[in-house]
Design a protein around this motif. Structure first.
Motif, PDB file in Angstrom:
ATOM      1  N   ASP A 197     -22.026 -12.836 -30.832  1.00 50.68           N
ATOM      2  CA  ASP A 197     -22.920 -14.022 -30.942  1.00 50.68           C
ATOM      3  C   ASP A 197     -23.255 -14.280 -32.647  1.00 50.68           C
ATOM      4  OD1 ASP A 197     -24.348 -11.687 -32.161  1.00 50.68           O
ATOM      5  OD2 ASP A 197     -26.114 -12.075 -31.382  1.00 50.68           O
ATOM      6  N   GLU A 220     -23.347 -17.001 -25.757  1.00 46.34           N
ATOM      7  CA  GLU A 220     -22.133 -16.080 -25.043  1.00 46.34           C
ATOM      8  C   GLU A 220     -21.282 -15.602 -26.416  1.00 46.34           C
ATOM      9  OE1 GLU A 220     -22.184 -15.720 -22.009  1.00 46.34           O
ATOM     10  OE2 GLU A 220     -23.485 -17.166 -21.016  1.00 46.34           O
ATOM     11  N   ARG A 221     -20.277 -15.019 -26.041  1.00 44.94           N
ATOM     12  CA  ARG A 221     -19.627 -14.570 -26.745  1.00 44.94           C
ATOM     13  C   ARG A 221     -18.722 -15.712 -27.625  1.00 44.94           C
ATOM     14  NH1 ARG A 221     -17.294  -8.702 -26.024  1.00 44.94           N
ATOM     15  NH2 ARG A 221     -14.996  -9.627 -26.602  1.00 44.94           N
ATOM     16  N   CYS A 237     -17.934 -21.249 -27.665  1.00 42.14           N
ATOM     17  CA  CYS A 237     -18.117 -20.128 -26.772  1.00 42.14           C
ATOM     18  C   CYS A 237     -17.267 -20.188 -25.432  1.00 42.14           C
ATOM     19  CB  CYS A 237     -19.533 -19.649 -26.459  1.00 42.14           C
ATOM     20  SG  CYS A 237     -20.518 -19.195 -27.760  1.00 42.14           S
ATOM     21  N   ALA A 239     -17.395 -19.231 -22.639  1.00 43.93           N
ATOM     22  CA  ALA A 239     -17.974 -19.169 -21.350  1.00 43.93           C
ATOM     23  C   ALA A 239     -18.524 -20.592 -21.090  1.00 43.93           C
ATOM     24  CB  ALA A 239     -19.300 -18.271 -21.145  1.00 43.93           C
ATOM     25  N   ARG A 258     -21.431 -24.426 -18.732  1.00 41.74           N
ATOM     26  CA  ARG A 258     -21.615 -23.118 -17.683  1.00 41.74           C
ATOM     27  C   ARG A 258     -21.713 -23.506 -16.192  1.00 41.74           C
ATOM     28  NH1 ARG A 258     -25.561 -19.626 -21.257  1.00 41.74           N
ATOM     29  NH2 ARG A 258     -26.613 -21.581 -21.259  1.00 41.74           N
ATOM     30  N   ASN A 263     -14.625 -23.993 -18.850  1.00 44.99           N
ATOM     31  CA  ASN A 263     -14.627 -23.047 -20.290  1.00 44.99           C
ATOM     32  C   ASN A 263     -14.637 -24.197 -21.359  1.00 44.99           C
ATOM     33  OD1 ASN A 263     -12.811 -21.253 -18.153  1.00 44.99           O
ATOM     34  ND2 ASN A 263     -14.729 -20.443 -18.915  1.00 44.99           N
TER      35      ASN A 263
END
Length: 293
Positions: A197, A220-221, A237, A239, A258, A263
Motif C-alpha cells: 500500500d 489494494e496492492r 493497483c 485489482a 473493481r 484489472n
C-alpha cells in the motif's frame, strides 16, 4: 454632488477588486482520466512500455506489450511481446514469442529488458532477437524492471520481497525485505518502488539504500508506477485501481474498475501527450487515457 463623486469612487473600487482576487486564489484543479481507445484481442497483457525511435530518418512511436498468454507463475514458453501503434492499432502481434510469463519491460540503448519469471531476457529491438537470458539467484517471481542513466537494471521479485540489480550480465541482490515489491521507476538517480500500500524511494547515490516512504494508503496492492514529470506519480493497483500521487505524498483516486472485474496492471506512460496506457490482464486488452490536470 460633483465634488463628492471622486471620493465615493475611491471607496468603492477596492471593495469590488478584493473579492475577485480571493476567488481566483481559491480555484484548484483535480486530475482526471479521459478514455481514448481500447485494443482487444491481446493475450493476458501485463505491462505496457511507450517507446520513441528513429526509423529511416523519421520519428516512430510504438508500444511494447508483454503478454503472459498462460499462467503468471509458470515457465510454459508461450508468453511474448506484442507491438501496438499509439492509436491502439496492432502493429505486430507476434513480435517476440517463446517467453515464460513475461511482465515488466524497460529500455536502454536499443535493448529491451524483460522480467521473465526467474530471469531477465535482453532483446535487440532492431532485430527482435534475444541477446541474453540472465538468471536471478533464487528468483521466484520477477515482476517489474527499470534502468538508470548508467545502464544499471533493477528488477523486483514480489514473492521474495526483493529488488535485484543487473550489472555487466550479473544479477545480485540490491534490496531485501521490501514487502510486496512490484513496480519500479528510476527518476534522477532515485529508485521508486511500488510495494503493497506504499510508494517508496531510495537514493541510488547514497551509501544507505534504506527506502523512505513517499506515499501510503493504496486500497489494494500497488503494481505499476510512472513519473508524471512534475514531481508527481501515477500508481496502479492490479485489482483495478489507479491513483495520482502528489509530490507531497497526497494520493487521489483516478480510476476504479473493481466492480467490473477489470484489472489495471503495469501501466505505461507518454509524458509528451500525457497519455496513460493500462493493460487489463484477464481483460485481454490495453486501454488508453488522457490525463487532464
Amino acid at each position: 454632488m460633483k465634488t463628492l463623486l471622486p471620493f465615493l469612487l475611491s471607496l468603492t473600487v477596492p471593495m469590488l477588486i478584493s473579492p475577485i482576487a480571493v476567488a481566483e486564489e481559491a480555484v484548484t484543479t483535480t486530475p482526471t482520466l479521459q478514455a481514448l481507445w481500447q485494443t482487444d484481442g491481446l493475450r493476458v497483457p501485463e505491462s505496457v512500455l511507450w517507446h520513441q525511435q528513429q526509423n529511416n530518418g523519421k520519428t516512430d512511436t510504438l508500444l511494447f506489450v508483454s503478454e503472459i498468454d498462460g499462467k503468471g507463475n509458470e515457465a510454459d514458453g508461450v508468453g511474448g511481446v506484442a507491438l501496438l501503434n499509439t492509436d491502439g492499432s496492432i502493429r505486430d502481434k507476434d513480435w517476440l514469442r517463446g517467453l515464460n510469463a513475461p511482465k515488466g519491460l524497460a529500455l536502454y540503448q536499443g535493448k529491451l529488458y524483460i522480467a521473465d519469471l526467474t530471469e531477465v531476457v535482453v532483446v535487440d529491438i532492431a532485430s527482435a532477437k534475444i541477446l541474453n537470458k540472465i538468471k536471478a539467484p533464487d528468483a521466484v517471481f520477477l515482476n517489474d524492471v527499470t534502468v538508470d542513466s548508467k545502464g544499471m537494471v533493477y528488477i523486483s521479485d514480489t514473492r521474495l520481497n526483493r529488488v535485484y540489480k543487473l550489472e555487466q550480465n550479473n544479477i545480485s541482490v540490491f534490496l531485501d525485505n521490501i514487502e510486496a515489491a512490484n513496480g519500479l521507476k528510476v527518476v534522477a538517480e532515485q529508485l521508486y518502488i511500488a510495494a503493497g500500500d506504499k510508494l517508496l524511494r531510495t537514493d541510488l547515490t547514497a551509501k544507505d539504500k534504506t527506502p523512505v516512504q513517499v506515499a501510503v494508503g493504496f486500497a489494494e496492492r500497488a503494481d505499476g508506477v510512472e513519473a508524471v514529470g512534475n514531481g508527481d506519480f501515477i500508481v496502479s493497483c492490479w485489482a483495478g485501481l489507479v491513483y495520482y500521487v502528489y509530490a507531497d505524498g497526497r494520493i487521489e483516486e483516478l480510476l476504479d474498475t473493481r466492480t467490473s472485474k477489470l484489472n489495471t496492471a503495469d501501466i505505461g506512460w507518454d509524458a509528451a501527450t500525457k497519455t496513460l496506457f493500462i493493460p487489463t490482464f484477464f481483460g485481454n486488452s490495453v486501454q488508453a487515457y488522457k490525463l487532464k490536470l
